[in-house]
Each structure stands twice: as C-alpha cells, then as structure tokens.
Design an enzyme around this catalytic site. Structure first.
Site, PDB file in Angstrom:
ATOM      1  N   CYS A 284      -2.022   9.178   3.096  1.00 40.60           N
ATOM      2  CA  CYS A 284      -1.740   8.665   1.742  1.00 40.60           C
ATOM      3  C   CYS A 284      -2.816   9.124   0.769  1.00 40.60           C
ATOM      4  CB  CYS A 284      -1.623   7.147   1.762  1.00 40.60           C
ATOM      5  SG  CYS A 284      -3.058   6.316   2.446  1.00 40.60           S
TER       6      CYS A 284
ATOM      7  N   GLU B  17       0.885  -1.173   0.000  1.00 40.56           N
ATOM      8  CA  GLU B  17       0.000   0.000   0.000  1.00 40.56           C
ATOM      9  C   GLU B  17       0.914   1.212   0.000  1.00 40.56           C
ATOM     10  OE1 GLU B  17      -3.287  -0.296   2.875  1.00 40.56           O
ATOM     11  OE2 GLU B  17      -2.486  -2.284   3.257  1.00 40.56           O
TER      12      GLU B  17
HETATM   13  P1  NAD Z   1       8.806   4.782   4.101  1.00 42.56           P
HETATM   14  O1  NAD Z   1       8.620   4.015   2.849  1.00 42.56           O
HETATM   15  O2  NAD Z   1       9.993   5.614   4.258  1.00 42.56           O
HETATM   16  O3  NAD Z   1       8.804   3.773   5.364  1.00 42.56           O
HETATM   17  C1  NAD Z   1       7.766   2.878   5.619  1.00 42.56           C
HETATM   18  C2  NAD Z   1       8.274   1.756   6.521  1.00 42.56           C
HETATM   19  O4  NAD Z   1       9.283   1.007   5.836  1.00 42.56           O
HETATM   20  C3  NAD Z   1       8.929   2.237   7.803  1.00 42.56           C
HETATM   21  O5  NAD Z   1       8.633   1.323   8.849  1.00 42.56           O
HETATM   22  C4  NAD Z   1      10.408   2.174   7.455  1.00 42.56           C
HETATM   23  O6  NAD Z   1      11.237   2.064   8.602  1.00 42.56           O
HETATM   24  C5  NAD Z   1      10.458   0.912   6.636  1.00 42.56           C
HETATM   25  N1  NAD Z   1      11.596   0.779   5.728  1.00 42.56           N
HETATM   26  C6  NAD Z   1      12.460   1.738   5.305  1.00 42.56           C
HETATM   27  N2  NAD Z   1      13.349   1.216   4.423  1.00 42.56           N
HETATM   28  C7  NAD Z   1      13.022  -0.106   4.285  1.00 42.56           C
HETATM   29  C8  NAD Z   1      13.535  -1.174   3.491  1.00 42.56           C
HETATM   30  N3  NAD Z   1      14.572  -1.001   2.673  1.00 42.56           N
HETATM   31  N4  NAD Z   1      12.957  -2.369   3.578  1.00 42.56           N
HETATM   32  C9  NAD Z   1      11.877  -2.570   4.389  1.00 42.56           C
HETATM   33  N5  NAD Z   1      11.339  -1.595   5.165  1.00 42.56           N
HETATM   34  C10 NAD Z   1      11.909  -0.365   5.099  1.00 42.56           C
HETATM   35  O7  NAD Z   1       7.464   5.618   4.274  1.00 42.56           O
HETATM   36  P2  NAD Z   1       7.140   6.733   5.387  1.00 42.56           P
HETATM   37  O8  NAD Z   1       7.897   7.975   5.061  1.00 42.56           O
HETATM   38  O9  NAD Z   1       7.292   6.113   6.732  1.00 42.56           O
HETATM   39  O10 NAD Z   1       5.566   6.952   5.125  1.00 42.56           O
HETATM   40  C11 NAD Z   1       5.065   7.845   4.202  1.00 42.56           C
HETATM   41  C12 NAD Z   1       4.641   7.122   2.931  1.00 42.56           C
HETATM   42  O11 NAD Z   1       3.693   6.091   3.220  1.00 42.56           O
HETATM   43  C13 NAD Z   1       3.924   8.043   1.952  1.00 42.56           C
HETATM   44  O12 NAD Z   1       4.388   7.791   0.657  1.00 42.56           O
HETATM   45  C14 NAD Z   1       2.457   7.641   2.081  1.00 42.56           C
HETATM   46  O13 NAD Z   1       1.669   7.923   0.968  1.00 42.56           O
HETATM   47  C15 NAD Z   1       2.607   6.160   2.306  1.00 42.56           C
HETATM   48  N6  NAD Z   1       1.373   5.610   2.884  1.00 42.56           N
HETATM   49  C16 NAD Z   1       0.571   4.810   2.112  1.00 42.56           C
HETATM   50  C17 NAD Z   1      -0.633   4.321   2.636  1.00 42.56           C
HETATM   51  C18 NAD Z   1      -1.548   3.441   1.826  1.00 42.56           C
HETATM   52  O14 NAD Z   1      -2.414   2.804   2.411  1.00 42.56           O
HETATM   53  N7  NAD Z   1      -1.424   3.381   0.521  1.00 42.56           N
HETATM   54  C19 NAD Z   1      -0.992   4.639   3.945  1.00 42.56           C
HETATM   55  C20 NAD Z   1      -0.150   5.454   4.688  1.00 42.56           C
HETATM   56  C21 NAD Z   1       1.037   5.932   4.151  1.00 42.56           C
END
Ligand code: NAD
Length: 467
Positions: free
Chosen positions: A272, A238
């Site tokens: 999001c 997501e």
């Molecule tokens: P991010 O992708 O930076 O991090 C998300 C999670 O992944 C965190 O727990 C992070 O520590 C972890 N992570 C980081 N690098 C990783 C890797 N290489 N492998 C596995 N895990 C890793 O996102 P963010 O900045 O925390 O959140 C914001 C983003 O999330 C925005 O783009 C937003 O649109 C999206 N989002 C999407 C939804 C949806 O339902 N589509 C909902 C909420 C947020």
C-alpha cells in the site's frame, strides 16, 4: 484443529474454492467457501466467548505471548504456505511471519491508562476503558498474516473477540495461522472464516459486529463503510496509496538507488505504501531512470520458492490484468519503457519489472494506484511543482523526500499531505507509531497505543471528591 464454523458442523460438507499458485497459474489447493448465513453462528459464538475473554487482562497478555511463540514455532510451515499462495520470496514470507509474532508481542504488553480528571468541581471523573465486542477483521492478499495481526493483536488484548476474513486469493496461510493461534487462545476468541463474496459484505454488515477493521482498496472500503452503517459499528479503514518519492537536487543517485528501487518493488510493488511515483529534478532525471532501469533489468524474477528469487509474480490474474492495462495505457499515452513494459512469457502471473519515462502526468499509471512492479519517473523543474504533483492525487497514505541536506529534506517532507513521510527511505514503520492515511487513504488510526484505543470505548465514572 477446526478454524471455521463449517469445519465444526458434523455432516455439513462445505463448498470449496480453488487456491492458485501465482508462480504457476495452477490450482494447488482449496479452501472452504463459507456462506454468509454461517456467520450468524460464528458471530454468536464470538459474542459468547467475549464475556469470558474480556474479564482478565493478565490472561490476555499471557495468551498473546504464548501465541507469539506458537507462531514462531510454526514459522517454516506458515512461510512456505504463504509463498505458495501469495507468490513472495520465501525469505520475505519468513519476515512476514516474524512481523506477525512481533505484533502479538508488542500489543500483549500494551494496556490502556485509566485517567482521573479533576477540574475544580466537587466530583472527579475517572476514565476507564471497555472492550467493544466481536470485531470483524477483513484483510487483503498482499500481506495476509502481518496485516491480520495488526488488526487482531490490538483487538484481542483490548478484550474483544475477532472474526478474521482473509482474501479468497490467500486463505490458506491465514487458516493455518488460525489453527496455530487456537493452541494459545480460548475457543471462539479468534475465528477464521474463508469464502468468496458476499461473505465479507455480510460480515461488515452483521448486527453482532461492533467494530469493522478493514484493509483493502478504496472502492471496497467505501462499500464496507456503507455496510457497517447498518448497525452503526465502528469502522477503521486502511486503504490504498499512491505514494510519491520526491528527489531533491542534492541527492546522490548512486547512494539511494538500491533503497529507492526496493521501496517501489518489494513484494512485486504490491505494498500500500510502496513508492508508486518518482519525481526527479530535470537535470538528474536521466541518471535516475538509468539507475532504476539497470536494477529492474537485472533483478532475479521467479518463483518465490527458488532461493535466488528477489521478485515473485503478481498475486492474481485480475491484478496482473490491471497492471498490464495501466502500463499499456501509459505506453499508448506516449511513455517509454526504460525497462520491462510487458508480461513475461511462460506460466504464472509474471510481469517484467518496469521503469517508465516520458509519462504524461495525467496517465492512469501516475494518477491511480498501479499496485504492481511498474514505476513512472517524472521530471520536475521547480520544487513547488514537485510538491503540488506529489499532493495532486486523491490518495494520502505516505510520501518521501530524498536528499543530502536533511533539514531541507525535512522542510519539504512537512509539505506532503499524507499520514507518514520519510526522509531518504520509504515504508519503514515502527510498531509504536500511529498509522493513518488522509484523503481517500483511510479513516481511523492503527498502530501503537492508538491502535489499542481504536478497539476500546471510554467508560466514565463521576464520583464525589474524597473529603
Ligand atoms: P480489496 O478491497 O479488493 O479486498 C480486500 C478485502 O475485502 C478482501 O478480503 C476481500 O475479499 C474483501 N472484500 C471484497 N469485497 C468486499 C465487500 N463488498 N465487503 C467487505 N469485504 C469485501 O483489496 P485487495 O485487492 O485484496 O488489496 C489491495 C488493496 O489493499 C490496495 O488498494 C492496497 O493499497 C490496499 N492496502 C492498504 C493497506 C493500508 O494499510 N492502507 C495495506 C495493504 C493493502
């Protein structure tokens, strides 16, 4: 109550990392910085716990209902901690806790349906459903609790065990949630791990994980899909969105302005499926800008702990820098700030609620996901132009159409390339609906029965027809 493996190993002193209160910019606590090698033990325990947990659906349903009650009982503590580390107003944290409990209750009562197929052959096929094994749930910092519940509730009721990793920006409320859930669930059925990268990367590629369910940004989602390919684990992603709101020429601006404003600015724009671009008919553009700017200039911004606050800070320093950079770029591209346009003086990660006008359509604040309290309002001359622009990014999470003639609005909504489209509102979801993005916004389906089946595999038995 231990919530992670590091807490349990006698004599092992886990490293810790700082957790910052975004309203002050100061460290206010720490969380265990678990190391990737600890995951072997965590996943192994989750695997052992799976054998007992998958056995009895009635036990699972009961446990999830008890868990929902426990979450509500701990609501004050969870909400306060969430506001401290995430920044959102306390009332929104309470709402998030309530949605976390609601997800547990909703999925507690869902069960997969066994189906029989008879197609004229002398055998019939019975489709049963089996759990997958340990599931890795990786979540971002904008809604740490409710997004986690959207993953672990269907995974658990399906009979899987879960290893849950929150963002390092918001580990504490999730750790507390893990402790609360541990009062209702058998040991190792749900384990919270906290730590900085490469913990998430290692979890996504761990050979003992059978489903990686991830919510976060598009680039990290790609990395997760690549990591999970090593063990061919199932992947649900997501990802980000850049939702457009298309206003039609019969819209009553006064009537919708509040709803539109909050669809963009709730949780400081860190949603999001927030409205991230508004397309207004050229003849209404000035009125729309004025209505939104007036709200942006007067909304109460401050610490989420202050009961007057409606908009908190941006969650973290790198995100604030991204929001500032994309806004500066827009202003440099020729945009004008009808409200805001800058950081707020003083401590904390505050950015003035910003309405941008005269934005060139190619500016990154339009083409990328700004994920902060900044909203460009763009004029259009023909509906086709507006729909093409709304569909003209690599994202496809949600979109909305606003107008008085609902049939006409519905016909325009039909043309949006996204997973969910709303008419005269935005970002309201039912627990019972499927939730899925198209294009770069996601892979797989969450929500409702689809979310349950996403955590199950079919198991088919062929047997002779009864005589
Ligand atoms: P991010 O992708 O930076 O991090 C998300 C999670 O992944 C965190 O727990 C992070 O520590 C972890 N992570 C980081 N690098 C990783 C890797 N290489 N492998 C596995 N895990 C890793 O996102 P963010 O900045 O925390 O959140 C914001 C983003 O999330 C925005 O783009 C937003 O649109 C999206 N989002 C999407 C939804 C949806 O339902 N589509 C909902 C909420 C947020």
């Amino acid at each position: 109550m231990p919530t992670s493996e590091s807490d349990r190993v006698p004599g092992r002193q886990p490293a810790r990392f700082a957790v910052v209160d975004p309203a002050t910019g100061e460290t206010f606590d720490e969380a265990p910085d678990q190391q990737p090698d600890e995951l072997d033990v965590v996943v192994d325990r989750a695997h052992r716990a799976w054998h007992g947990w998958r056995a009895d659906p009635v036990v699972r349903t009961t446990a999830l209902r008890v868990a929902a009650n426990a979450v509500e009982a701990a609501g004050d503590d969870l909400a306060r901690l969430l506001t401290r580390e995430q920044g959102k107003p306390l009332a929104e944290s309470h709402a998030e806790v309530a949605r976390t409990a609601a997800r547990l209750r909703y999925f507690a009562d869902l069960a997969p349906r066994t189906r029989r197929i008879t197609d004229g052959r002398p055998v019939h096929s019975e489709i049963r459903w089996r759990s997958l094994g340990p599931v890795a749930a990786i979540v971002p910092w904008n809604f740490p609790l409710q997004l986690a519940a959207a993953k672990f509730a269907p995974a658990l009721v399906a009979g899987n065990t879960v290893v849950l990793k929150p963002s390092p920006f918001t580990p504490l409320a999730t750790r507390l949630l893990g402790s609360v859930l541990a009062t209702a669930l058998p040991e190792d059925v749900l384990t919270v791990v906290t730590g900085r990268e490469p913990l998430g990367a290692r979890l996504a590629s761990h050979p003992g994980i059978r489903h990686v369910t991830f919510t976060g940004s598009v680039p990290t989602g790609r990395a997760v899909a690549e990591a999970a390919a090593a063990s061919l684990a199932r992947v649900t992603l997501e990802l980000g969105g850049n939702d457009a709101a298309v206003l039609l020429d019969d819209v009553e601006v006064d009537r919708i302005a509040d709803r539109l404003f909050w669809a963009a600015f709730r949780n400081c724009g860190q949603v999001c499926m927030a409205v991230k671009r508004v397309y207004a008919p050229a003849q209404l553009h000035a009125e729309v800008v004025e209505a939104l700017a007036q709200r942006a200039k007067t909304v109460a911004v401050g610490s989420g702990l202050n009961p007057e606050t409606r908009l908190g800070p941006v969650n973290n320093a790198p995100q604030l820098a991204r929001v500032e950079q994309v806004t500066k770029q827009a202003l440099a591209d020729g945009a004008r700030a009808a409200a805001g346009g800058h950081r707020l003086d003083g401590p904390g990660y505050f950015f003035a609620p910003t309405i941008l006008t005269d934005v060139p359509p190619g500016s990154p604040v339009v083409t990328k996901e700004q994920f902060g309290p900044v909203l460009p309002v763009l004029p259009y001359r023909s509906l086709d132009e507006a729909v093409d622009a709304a569909n003209g990014t690599g994202f496809g999470l949600g979109g909305s159409v606003w107008g008085t003639d609902l049939d006409r609005a519905g016909a325009v909504a039909d043309r949006l390339e996204c997973g969910t489209a709303w008419i005269n509102h935005h970002a309201e979801l039912s627990l019972a609906q499927p939730f899925a993005g198209v294009k770069n916004s996601g892979v797989g389906v969450a929500g409702g029965p689809w979310g349950l089946y996403g955590n199950l595999r079919p198991f088919v038995v062929h047997r002779p027809q009864e005589a």
